[in-house]
Design a protein around this motif. Structure first.
Motif, PDB file in Angstrom:
ATOM      1  N   VAL A 230       0.837  -1.208   0.000  1.00  0.00           N
ATOM      2  CA  VAL A 230       0.000   0.000   0.000  1.00  0.00           C
ATOM      3  C   VAL A 230       0.867   1.251   0.000  1.00  0.00           C
ATOM      4  O   VAL A 230       0.599   2.223  -0.711  1.00  0.00           O
ATOM      5  CB  VAL A 230      -0.950  -0.006   1.220  1.00  0.00           C
ATOM      6  CG1 VAL A 230      -1.675   1.337   1.337  1.00  0.00           C
ATOM      7  CG2 VAL A 230      -1.979  -1.125   1.084  1.00  0.00           C
ATOM      8  N   GLY A 231       1.935   1.248   0.791  1.00  0.00           N
ATOM      9  CA  GLY A 231       2.823   2.407   0.858  1.00  0.00           C
ATOM     10  C   GLY A 231       3.498   2.706  -0.461  1.00  0.00           C
ATOM     11  O   GLY A 231       3.788   3.867  -0.776  1.00  0.00           O
ATOM     12  N   SER A 232       3.727   1.668  -1.269  1.00  0.00           N
ATOM     13  CA  SER A 232       4.396   1.887  -2.553  1.00  0.00           C
ATOM     14  C   SER A 232       3.540   2.698  -3.518  1.00  0.00           C
ATOM     15  O   SER A 232       4.065   3.337  -4.428  1.00  0.00           O
ATOM     16  CB  SER A 232       4.775   0.545  -3.183  1.00  0.00           C
ATOM     17  OG  SER A 232       3.624  -0.175  -3.593  1.00  0.00           O
ATOM     18  N   ILE A 233       2.219   2.702  -3.320  1.00  0.00           N
ATOM     19  CA  ILE A 233       1.339   3.503  -4.182  1.00  0.00           C
ATOM     20  C   ILE A 233       1.674   4.986  -4.044  1.00  0.00           C
ATOM     21  O   ILE A 233       1.690   5.734  -5.029  1.00  0.00           O
ATOM     22  CB  ILE A 233      -0.140   3.252  -3.830  1.00  0.00           C
ATOM     23  CG1 ILE A 233      -0.509   1.787  -4.117  1.00  0.00           C
ATOM     24  CG2 ILE A 233      -1.064   4.197  -4.605  1.00  0.00           C
ATOM     25  CD1 ILE A 233      -1.897   1.405  -3.651  1.00  0.00           C
ATOM     26  N   VAL A 234       1.959   5.409  -2.803  1.00  0.00           N
ATOM     27  CA  VAL A 234       2.310   6.813  -2.557  1.00  0.00           C
ATOM     28  C   VAL A 234       3.619   7.166  -3.258  1.00  0.00           C
ATOM     29  O   VAL A 234       3.768   8.238  -3.848  1.00  0.00           O
ATOM     30  CB  VAL A 234       2.440   7.081  -1.032  1.00  0.00           C
ATOM     31  CG1 VAL A 234       2.828   8.532  -0.779  1.00  0.00           C
ATOM     32  CG2 VAL A 234       1.130   6.753  -0.333  1.00  0.00           C
ATOM     33  N   VAL A 235       4.579   6.231  -3.228  1.00  0.00           N
ATOM     34  CA  VAL A 235       5.885   6.468  -3.852  1.00  0.00           C
ATOM     35  C   VAL A 235       5.740   6.612  -5.363  1.00  0.00           C
ATOM     36  O   VAL A 235       6.355   7.476  -5.989  1.00  0.00           O
ATOM     37  CB  VAL A 235       6.857   5.318  -3.521  1.00  0.00           C
ATOM     38  CG1 VAL A 235       8.208   5.542  -4.202  1.00  0.00           C
ATOM     39  CG2 VAL A 235       7.052   5.214  -2.012  1.00  0.00           C
ATOM     40  N   ILE A 236       4.912   5.769  -5.960  1.00  0.00           N
ATOM     41  CA  ILE A 236       4.780   5.741  -7.416  1.00  0.00           C
ATOM     42  C   ILE A 236       3.928   6.891  -7.943  1.00  0.00           C
ATOM     43  O   ILE A 236       4.176   7.409  -9.036  1.00  0.00           O
ATOM     44  CB  ILE A 236       4.158   4.401  -7.864  1.00  0.00           C
ATOM     45  CG1 ILE A 236       5.051   3.237  -7.443  1.00  0.00           C
ATOM     46  CG2 ILE A 236       3.965   4.362  -9.378  1.00  0.00           C
ATOM     47  CD1 ILE A 236       4.387   1.885  -7.602  1.00  0.00           C
ATOM     48  N   TYR A 237       2.908   7.317  -7.159  1.00  0.00           N
ATOM     49  CA  TYR A 237       1.929   8.297  -7.643  1.00  0.00           C
ATOM     50  C   TYR A 237       2.628   9.549  -8.186  1.00  0.00           C
ATOM     51  O   TYR A 237       3.305  10.268  -7.445  1.00  0.00           O
ATOM     52  CB  TYR A 237       0.974   8.684  -6.523  1.00  0.00           C
ATOM     53  CG  TYR A 237      -0.010   9.758  -6.928  1.00  0.00           C
ATOM     54  CD1 TYR A 237      -1.000   9.486  -7.866  1.00  0.00           C
ATOM     55  CD2 TYR A 237       0.061  11.042  -6.384  1.00  0.00           C
ATOM     56  CE1 TYR A 237      -1.903  10.469  -8.246  1.00  0.00           C
ATOM     57  CE2 TYR A 237      -0.832  12.017  -6.760  1.00  0.00           C
ATOM     58  CZ  TYR A 237      -1.816  11.729  -7.692  1.00  0.00           C
ATOM     59  OH  TYR A 237      -2.703  12.712  -8.075  1.00  0.00           O
ATOM     60  N   PRO A 238       2.445   9.850  -9.491  1.00  0.00           N
ATOM     61  CA  PRO A 238       3.166  10.974 -10.097  1.00  0.00           C
ATOM     62  C   PRO A 238       2.369  12.270 -10.164  1.00  0.00           C
ATOM     63  O   PRO A 238       2.899  13.309 -10.543  1.00  0.00           O
ATOM     64  CB  PRO A 238       3.432  10.454 -11.517  1.00  0.00           C
ATOM     65  CG  PRO A 238       2.228   9.623 -11.810  1.00  0.00           C
ATOM     66  CD  PRO A 238       1.778   9.030 -10.505  1.00  0.00           C
ATOM     67  N   GLY A 239       1.077  12.215  -9.820  1.00  0.00           N
ATOM     68  CA  GLY A 239       0.215  13.387  -9.978  1.00  0.00           C
ATOM     69  C   GLY A 239      -0.317  13.472 -11.408  1.00  0.00           C
ATOM     70  O   GLY A 239       0.138  12.759 -12.302  1.00  0.00           O
ATOM     71  N   PHE A 240      -1.290  14.354 -11.590  1.00  0.00           N
ATOM     72  CA  PHE A 240      -1.872  14.515 -12.920  1.00  0.00           C
ATOM     73  C   PHE A 240      -1.173  15.648 -13.671  1.00  0.00           C
ATOM     74  O   PHE A 240      -0.469  16.463 -13.087  1.00  0.00           O
ATOM     75  CB  PHE A 240      -3.370  14.782 -12.809  1.00  0.00           C
ATOM     76  CG  PHE A 240      -4.162  13.568 -12.417  1.00  0.00           C
ATOM     77  CD1 PHE A 240      -4.521  12.623 -13.368  1.00  0.00           C
ATOM     78  CD2 PHE A 240      -4.531  13.354 -11.097  1.00  0.00           C
ATOM     79  CE1 PHE A 240      -5.243  11.492 -13.019  1.00  0.00           C
ATOM     80  CE2 PHE A 240      -5.251  12.221 -10.730  1.00  0.00           C
ATOM     81  CZ  PHE A 240      -5.607  11.293 -11.691  1.00  0.00           C
TER      82      PHE A 240
END
Length: 271
Positions: A230-240
């Motif tokens: 779950v924490g890796s989602i925050v790391v990967i999220y690049p924004g729009f």
């Protein structure tokens, strides 16, 4: 030889190229994580032939991805970085329900499990605040470089089999990622040898630690693994992005990732 592991290894190899993505997460998606840990531990046991039959095709797939697909992945990240990252987010989100089902969290999780989940999530998510360093690649090799490459391989492989923790990201943080890609991309034999030794040593040590906790603290370990994922989602999220078309592509690729994760999960668990 389990030759179907070649395609599994290719998927793991692709993820290991990308900073922020963990090969361990892909192993979880494919449903082979525990078997991978057992196989690495079993290399030095009496059943080493069986375990090598699992690991060799997997390793071939990883190497195939590292040496042949690195340029293609680099091109995609140069031109569509956000879209590729949203695809990985979809893959990761798609596997979470399967992890929850396997852990039977509704009946097995207590306060300590949720605490482990929260700590693991925060630990991985916090790596998103670290910025890529400006370290340059090392192209001259001496005793110091060999030691650094060995330690880099150890660090990367230890993280490689932990879901949610990216070996490539850790190499970025310690300033060795440019050298790592230089050695692989140019097939520098004198650099590959200490790197390979470090990777092998790291896999053996970390797999024994993970196996111990899976054997003695199964549900606590799964709570930790789910938190790492779950924490890796925050790391990967690049924004729009400002472009509506690119954002629509990003959202669509989340759906593609979800579908692929569910499809792979069903296929692998049936097998």
């Amino acid at each position: 030889m389990e030759w179907r592991n070649i395609y599994r290894g290719i998927l793991m190899g692709i993820s290991d190229i990308v900073p922020g993505i963990s090969g361990g997460t892909i192993a979880v998606i494919l449903g082979i994580y525990q078997r991978l840990i057992e196989a690495i531990n079993g290399v030095l046991s009496r059943e080493w032939k069986k375990h090598l039959g699992f690991l060799i095709p997997l390793g071939l797939g990883v190497l195939l991805a590292l040496f042949t697909l690195a340029n293609a992945i680099e091109w995609l990240f140069d031109h569509y970085p956000n879209q590729i990252q949203f695809l990985f987010i979809g893959l990761i989100i798609g596997i979470i329900p399967m992890l929850l089902k396997k852990s039977d969290y509704k009946t097995t999780f207590g306060p300590s499990h949720y605490l482990l989940f929260g700590l693991a999530t925060i630990l991985v998510a916090s790596t998103a605040f670290f910025q890529e360093g400006v370290a340059e690649e090392i192209t001259t090799f001496d005793e110091r470089t060999y030691v650094l490459l060995f330690l880099s391989g150890w660090l990367a492989s230890s993280a490689m089999i932990l879901p949610g923790i990216s070996g490539s990201l850790l190499l970025l943080l310690v300033g060795m990622y440019p050298t790592f890609t230089y050695v692989l991309g140019n097939v520098v034999i004198q650099g590959l040898i200490p790197l390979a030794l470090g990777i092998g040593f790291g896999l053996l040590v970390m797999s024994k630690i993970i196996r111990y906790f899976l054997s003695h603290y199964f549900y606590q370990t799964y709570a930790l693994i789910i938190g790492l994922v779950v924490g890796s989602i925050v790391v990967i999220y690049p924004g729009f992005q400002p472009s509506i078309v690119l954002n629509v592509m990003s959202i669509a690729l989340i759906g593609v990732g979800l579908y692929v994760a569910v499809l792979l999960g069903k296929l692998e668990h049936q097998v």
